[in-house]
Write a protein that holds these residues in place. Sequence first.
Motif, PDB file in Angstrom:
ATOM      1  N   ASP A  56       0.818  -1.216   0.000  1.00  0.00           N
ATOM      2  CA  ASP A  56       0.000   0.000   0.000  1.00  0.00           C
ATOM      3  C   ASP A  56       0.850   1.264   0.000  1.00  0.00           C
ATOM      4  N   ALA A  57       2.159   1.108  -0.133  1.00  0.00           N
ATOM      5  CA  ALA A  57       3.077   2.253  -0.089  1.00  0.00           C
ATOM      6  C   ALA A  57       2.705   3.302  -1.126  1.00  0.00           C
ATOM      7  N   ARG A  58       2.868   4.567  -0.729  1.00  0.00           N
ATOM      8  CA  ARG A  58       2.591   5.677  -1.636  1.00  0.00           C
ATOM      9  C   ARG A  58       3.771   6.640  -1.741  1.00  0.00           C
ATOM     10  N   ASP A  59       4.878   6.308  -1.071  1.00  0.00           N
ATOM     11  CA  ASP A  59       6.070   7.143  -1.168  1.00  0.00           C
ATOM     12  C   ASP A  59       7.299   6.267  -0.946  1.00  0.00           C
ATOM     13  N   VAL A  60       8.466   6.880  -1.087  1.00  0.00           N
ATOM     14  CA  VAL A  60       9.724   6.130  -0.996  1.00  0.00           C
ATOM     15  C   VAL A  60       9.912   5.542   0.397  1.00  0.00           C
ATOM     16  N   GLU A  61       9.588   6.310   1.429  1.00  0.00           N
ATOM     17  CA  GLU A  61       9.778   5.821   2.794  1.00  0.00           C
ATOM     18  C   GLU A  61       8.981   4.543   3.046  1.00  0.00           C
ATOM     19  N   ALA A  62       7.711   4.545   2.631  1.00  0.00           N
ATOM     20  CA  ALA A  62       6.874   3.361   2.818  1.00  0.00           C
ATOM     21  C   ALA A  62       7.345   2.221   1.925  1.00  0.00           C
ATOM     22  N   MET A  63       7.821   2.553   0.739  1.00  0.00           N
ATOM     23  CA  MET A  63       8.363   1.532  -0.155  1.00  0.00           C
ATOM     24  C   MET A  63       9.544   0.824   0.480  1.00  0.00           C
ATOM     25  N   LEU A  64      10.436   1.589   1.098  1.00  0.00           N
ATOM     26  CA  LEU A  64      11.616   1.001   1.726  1.00  0.00           C
ATOM     27  C   LEU A  64      11.247   0.134   2.920  1.00  0.00           C
ATOM     28  N   ALA A  65      10.218   0.531   3.653  1.00  0.00           N
ATOM     29  CA  ALA A  65       9.762  -0.279   4.786  1.00  0.00           C
ATOM     30  C   ALA A  65       9.241  -1.625   4.296  1.00  0.00           C
ATOM     31  N   LEU A  67      10.004  -3.025   1.441  1.00  0.00           N
ATOM     32  CA  LEU A  67      11.131  -3.745   0.865  1.00  0.00           C
ATOM     33  C   LEU A  67      11.963  -4.420   1.943  1.00  0.00           C
ATOM     34  N   GLU A  68      12.229  -3.722   3.027  1.00  0.00           N
ATOM     35  CA  GLU A  68      13.010  -4.313   4.115  1.00  0.00           C
ATOM     36  C   GLU A  68      12.325  -5.566   4.653  1.00  0.00           C
ATOM     37  N   THR A  69      11.019  -5.481   4.851  1.00  0.00           N
ATOM     38  CA  THR A  69      10.266  -6.635   5.351  1.00  0.00           C
ATOM     39  C   THR A  69      10.383  -7.821   4.401  1.00  0.00           C
ATOM     40  N   GLU A  70      10.255  -7.563   3.118  1.00  0.00           N
ATOM     41  CA  GLU A  70      10.274  -8.653   2.152  1.00  0.00           C
ATOM     42  C   GLU A  70      11.682  -9.200   1.924  1.00  0.00           C
ATOM     43  N   LEU A  71      12.687  -8.368   2.032  1.00  0.00           N
ATOM     44  CA  LEU A  71      14.060  -8.868   1.937  1.00  0.00           C
ATOM     45  C   LEU A  71      14.349  -9.822   3.090  1.00  0.00           C
ATOM     46  N   ARG A  72      13.904  -9.441   4.276  1.00  0.00           N
ATOM     47  CA  ARG A  72      14.109 -10.315   5.444  1.00  0.00           C
ATOM     48  C   ARG A  72      13.317 -11.616   5.287  1.00  0.00           C
ATOM     49  N   PHE A 105      17.728   4.067  -3.692  1.00  0.00           N
ATOM     50  CA  PHE A 105      17.530   3.840  -2.258  1.00  0.00           C
ATOM     51  C   PHE A 105      17.260   2.365  -1.970  1.00  0.00           C
ATOM     52  N   ALA A 106      16.619   1.681  -2.914  1.00  0.00           N
ATOM     53  CA  ALA A 106      16.379   0.246  -2.743  1.00  0.00           C
ATOM     54  C   ALA A 106      17.711  -0.509  -2.716  1.00  0.00           C
ATOM     55  N   ASP A 107      18.588  -0.182  -3.637  1.00  0.00           N
ATOM     56  CA  ASP A 107      19.896  -0.844  -3.674  1.00  0.00           C
ATOM     57  C   ASP A 107      20.739  -0.475  -2.455  1.00  0.00           C
TER      58      ASP A 107
END
Length: 203
Positions: A56-65, A67-72, A105-107
């Motif tokens: 449901d992310a709508r900005d970079v900050e939420a996207m990174l959150a 992404l971090e969850t899914e990487l883990r 920022f993802a990388d």
Amino acid sequence: MLDSPPQPQLPANSDTHDAIVAATRHWLVRAVIGLNLCPFAKGVHVKDQIRYVVSDARDVEAMLAALETELRTLVEADAERIDTTLLIFPHAFADFLEFNDALFFADRLLEQMRLTGELQIASFHPQYRFAGSQPEDIENYTNRAPYPILHLLRESSVERATQAFPDAAEIFERNQETLRRLGHKGWRHWMQEQAQDDAPGRT
């Protein structure tokens, strides 16, 4: 001037999540597998080893959150159960340049989590555009998906796949030639046809 098709009109109800996953799976089966754009994709699809996550992310900050969850999640999961993840952002990054900037920022997050060399991130977008290309160039469609997507992959799986396909370095050129032969009209017709194997995946 031709451009990519508009994003699907999603129902504003509880089925929205399912519709997003279904559209993504259709693209995977019909385009990525059906046109053999990635010869590695069919195996993990057939084995039901792909995890689909709608953010449901709508900005970079939420996207990174997200992404971090899914990487883990991916790095901790049994590879036989989840080999790869498609992290889908239907509510953010409608502009490709904004999405492209967010990839930096993802990388960087991947590096900060010390997962470089273990996982990698690929990207897809409805308006994907290779450097030096024009928006309407059919070659861009090799990386065009219904929504902005971060594809999380295991380095070990990529290495095994590369060994199984010694001509992997030629895939990029072959894919572009496939799209040139298909053309914009052929692409639209191909994608409108029902995929034969939209089997459920992990979410």
